[in-house]
Design a protein around this motif. Structure first.
Motif, PDB file in Angstrom:
ATOM      1  N   LYS A  71       0.827  -1.216   0.000  1.00 12.47           N
ATOM      2  CA  LYS A  71       0.000   0.000   0.000  1.00 12.47           C
ATOM      3  C   LYS A  71       0.858   1.261   0.000  1.00 12.47           C
ATOM      4  O   LYS A  71       0.409   2.314  -0.425  1.00 12.47           O
ATOM      5  CB  LYS A  71      -0.900   0.023   1.244  1.00 12.47           C
ATOM      6  CG  LYS A  71      -2.143  -0.826   1.105  1.00 12.47           C
ATOM      7  CD  LYS A  71      -2.999  -0.686   2.327  1.00 12.47           C
ATOM      8  CE  LYS A  71      -4.263  -1.478   2.209  1.00 12.47           C
ATOM      9  NZ  LYS A  71      -4.974  -1.587   3.485  1.00 12.47           N
ATOM     10  N   ASN A  72       2.083   1.144   0.507  1.00  9.05           N
ATOM     11  CA  ASN A  72       2.950   2.322   0.614  1.00  9.05           C
ATOM     12  C   ASN A  72       3.937   2.474  -0.539  1.00  9.05           C
ATOM     13  O   ASN A  72       4.784   3.349  -0.497  1.00  9.05           O
ATOM     14  CB  ASN A  72       3.705   2.288   1.955  1.00  9.05           C
ATOM     15  CG  ASN A  72       2.767   2.662   3.089  1.00  9.05           C
ATOM     16  OD1 ASN A  72       2.119   3.702   3.042  1.00  9.05           O
ATOM     17  ND2 ASN A  72       2.655   1.790   4.082  1.00  9.05           N
ATOM     18  N   ARG A  73       3.827   1.632  -1.539  1.00 10.11           N
ATOM     19  CA  ARG A  73       4.751   1.751  -2.674  1.00 10.11           C
ATOM     20  C   ARG A  73       4.269   2.820  -3.640  1.00 10.11           C
ATOM     21  O   ARG A  73       3.070   2.983  -3.841  1.00 10.11           O
ATOM     22  CB  ARG A  73       4.853   0.406  -3.412  1.00 10.11           C
ATOM     23  CG  ARG A  73       5.697  -0.625  -2.682  1.00 10.11           C
ATOM     24  CD  ARG A  73       5.778  -1.874  -3.510  1.00 10.11           C
ATOM     25  NE  ARG A  73       6.644  -1.690  -4.663  1.00 10.11           N
ATOM     26  CZ  ARG A  73       7.907  -2.136  -4.733  1.00 10.11           C
ATOM     27  NH1 ARG A  73       8.436  -2.779  -3.719  1.00 10.11           N
ATOM     28  NH2 ARG A  73       8.636  -1.940  -5.823  1.00 10.11           N
ATOM     29  N   PHE A  74       5.235   3.509  -4.283  1.00 11.96           N
ATOM     30  CA  PHE A  74       4.832   4.571  -5.214  1.00 11.96           C
ATOM     31  C   PHE A  74       4.571   4.030  -6.621  1.00 11.96           C
ATOM     32  O   PHE A  74       4.057   4.731  -7.467  1.00 11.96           O
ATOM     33  CB  PHE A  74       5.891   5.696  -5.265  1.00 11.96           C
ATOM     34  CG  PHE A  74       7.215   5.261  -5.810  1.00 11.96           C
ATOM     35  CD1 PHE A  74       7.408   5.141  -7.182  1.00 11.96           C
ATOM     36  CD2 PHE A  74       8.277   4.968  -4.959  1.00 11.96           C
ATOM     37  CE1 PHE A  74       8.627   4.717  -7.688  1.00 11.96           C
ATOM     38  CE2 PHE A  74       9.496   4.548  -5.471  1.00 11.96           C
ATOM     39  CZ  PHE A  74       9.664   4.429  -6.833  1.00 11.96           C
ATOM     40  N   ASP A  75       4.933   2.752  -6.870  1.00 11.03           N
ATOM     41  CA  ASP A  75       4.799   2.236  -8.236  1.00 11.03           C
ATOM     42  C   ASP A  75       3.539   1.396  -8.449  1.00 11.03           C
ATOM     43  O   ASP A  75       3.429   0.671  -9.443  1.00 11.03           O
ATOM     44  CB  ASP A  75       6.054   1.431  -8.622  1.00 11.03           C
ATOM     45  CG  ASP A  75       6.353   0.299  -7.650  1.00 11.03           C
ATOM     46  OD1 ASP A  75       5.674   0.215  -6.612  1.00 11.03           O
ATOM     47  OD2 ASP A  75       7.250  -0.506  -7.937  1.00 11.03           O
ATOM     48  N   GLN A 110      -0.974   1.116  -7.163  1.00  8.78           N
ATOM     49  CA  GLN A 110      -2.066   1.671  -6.351  1.00  8.78           C
ATOM     50  C   GLN A 110      -3.041   0.547  -6.008  1.00  8.78           C
ATOM     51  O   GLN A 110      -3.526  -0.146  -6.913  1.00  8.78           O
ATOM     52  CB  GLN A 110      -2.773   2.745  -7.197  1.00  8.78           C
ATOM     53  CG  GLN A 110      -3.775   3.554  -6.448  1.00  8.78           C
ATOM     54  CD  GLN A 110      -4.735   4.265  -7.397  1.00  8.78           C
ATOM     55  OE1 GLN A 110      -4.507   4.333  -8.613  1.00  8.78           O
ATOM     56  NE2 GLN A 110      -5.820   4.767  -6.856  1.00  8.78           N
ATOM     57  N   TYR A 146      -1.247  -1.162 -11.894  1.00  8.40           N
ATOM     58  CA  TYR A 146       0.197  -1.099 -12.036  1.00  8.40           C
ATOM     59  C   TYR A 146       0.558  -0.519 -13.411  1.00  8.40           C
ATOM     60  O   TYR A 146       0.150  -1.065 -14.446  1.00  8.40           O
ATOM     61  CB  TYR A 146       0.776  -2.515 -11.884  1.00  8.40           C
ATOM     62  CG  TYR A 146       2.262  -2.580 -12.058  1.00  8.40           C
ATOM     63  CD1 TYR A 146       3.111  -2.040 -11.098  1.00  8.40           C
ATOM     64  CD2 TYR A 146       2.831  -3.153 -13.191  1.00  8.40           C
ATOM     65  CE1 TYR A 146       4.482  -2.071 -11.260  1.00  8.40           C
ATOM     66  CE2 TYR A 146       4.207  -3.199 -13.359  1.00  8.40           C
ATOM     67  CZ  TYR A 146       5.025  -2.662 -12.392  1.00  8.40           C
ATOM     68  OH  TYR A 146       6.381  -2.694 -12.555  1.00  8.40           O
ATOM     69  N   GLU A 170      -2.099   1.251 -17.744  1.00  3.76           N
ATOM     70  CA  GLU A 170      -2.384   0.830 -16.357  1.00  3.76           C
ATOM     71  C   GLU A 170      -2.945  -0.586 -16.403  1.00  3.76           C
ATOM     72  O   GLU A 170      -3.978  -0.831 -17.035  1.00  3.76           O
ATOM     73  CB  GLU A 170      -3.458   1.735 -15.736  1.00  3.76           C
ATOM     74  CG  GLU A 170      -3.037   3.175 -15.574  1.00  3.76           C
ATOM     75  CD  GLU A 170      -2.550   3.480 -14.162  1.00  3.76           C
ATOM     76  OE1 GLU A 170      -2.226   2.537 -13.419  1.00  3.76           O
ATOM     77  OE2 GLU A 170      -2.509   4.676 -13.826  1.00  3.76           O
TER      78      GLU A 170
END
Ligand code: 0O2
Length: 211
Positions: free
Chosen positions: A94-98, A100, A125, A135
């Motif tokens: 959940k905290n990754r920037f790559d 959602q 992704y 996406e």
């Protein structure tokens, strides 16, 4: 019907191989920093065309809605040692920037009727193609080794019996789901002891490499 499945599935193949690499590298980083890795191992697959068509018919999904409505064309599985690790992995993702996270299905707290347990998330992704940014929806199933053992066996039996198990087999599957649940619970209760032993073992192994 779809004219060119191979071409349609290429972006999904790309998303699966990128994510497998990234999550395996994440596991390696935990190991290199001598931290307990919440990830034991990672697998991934693109859904076979026959399964996509079967699910389209079962769920009445049309070709023009396929990308939007079928969320597991690209699938990643993350296996963990302990149930607690599953929630760590969910948080990390959940905290990754790559990516959602757009959906969550907790079949651990809400075990399925079949006995199935696992934590599912659906992510969006982004991938880079010649034509630009795409996406891709990817379903990530996060489960313990015990949950994976049960699900793998039940999945192959399901393939043979198409969901209508003989009564005795159904009962045995129910009991083995319960046994897998108890195994997870026992391991959770002694996880600090296990992690300590594994850290010692890892240090011993890396010392041997430098000997
Ligand atoms: P495969 O071969 O793993 O790709 P639906 O697919 O209609 O049941 P939905 O909403 O698309 O449901 O997805 P859900 O329930 O989040 O996830 C479906 C996937 O979860 C399945 O994919 C399995 O991988 C796994 N799963 C769900 N329920 C069970 C179960 O009772 N037993 C086992 N072994 N796995 C389960 P597919 O498409 O079945 O197949």
């Amino acid at each position: 019907m779809m004219e060119n499945w191979k071409q349609f599935l290429q972006p999904y193949e790309q998303a699966v191989s990128e994510l497998k690499l990234k999550l395996r590298q994440l596991r390696d980083q935990y190991q290199q920093t001598r931290k307990h890795s919440p990830i034991e191992f990672v697998t991934g697959r693109v859904k076979p065309v026959t399964s996509i068509i079967e699910k389209m018919q079962r769920r009445q999904i049309t070709v023009d809605r396929l990308t939007e409505d079928m969320e597991d064309i690209a699938g990643i599985r993350v296996m963990c040692q302990f149930v607690e690790d599953i929630y760590v992995v969910v948080d990390v993702l959940k905290n990754r920037f790559d990516m959602q996270v757009i959906e969550e299905r907790d079949y651990i707290t809400n075990q399925k009727q079949s006995g199935y347990r696992s934590y599912h998330i659906v992510i969006k992704y982004p991938i880079q193609r010649l034509s630009g940014k795409h996406e891709i929806k990817v379903e990530i199933q996060i489960r313990t080794l015990a949950m994976n053992f049960w699900a793998t066996i039940e999945h192959s039996l399901n393939y043979k019996y198409k969901g209508s198990f003989p009564r005795e087999l159904e009962e045995r599957l129910r009991r083995s789901a319960e046994a897998a649940f108890l195994l997870d619970k026992e391991m959770s209760d002694i996880r600090e002891e296990i992690k300590e032993a594994q850290a010692l073992f890892q240090t011993k192994q890396s010392n041997q490499i430098f000997d």
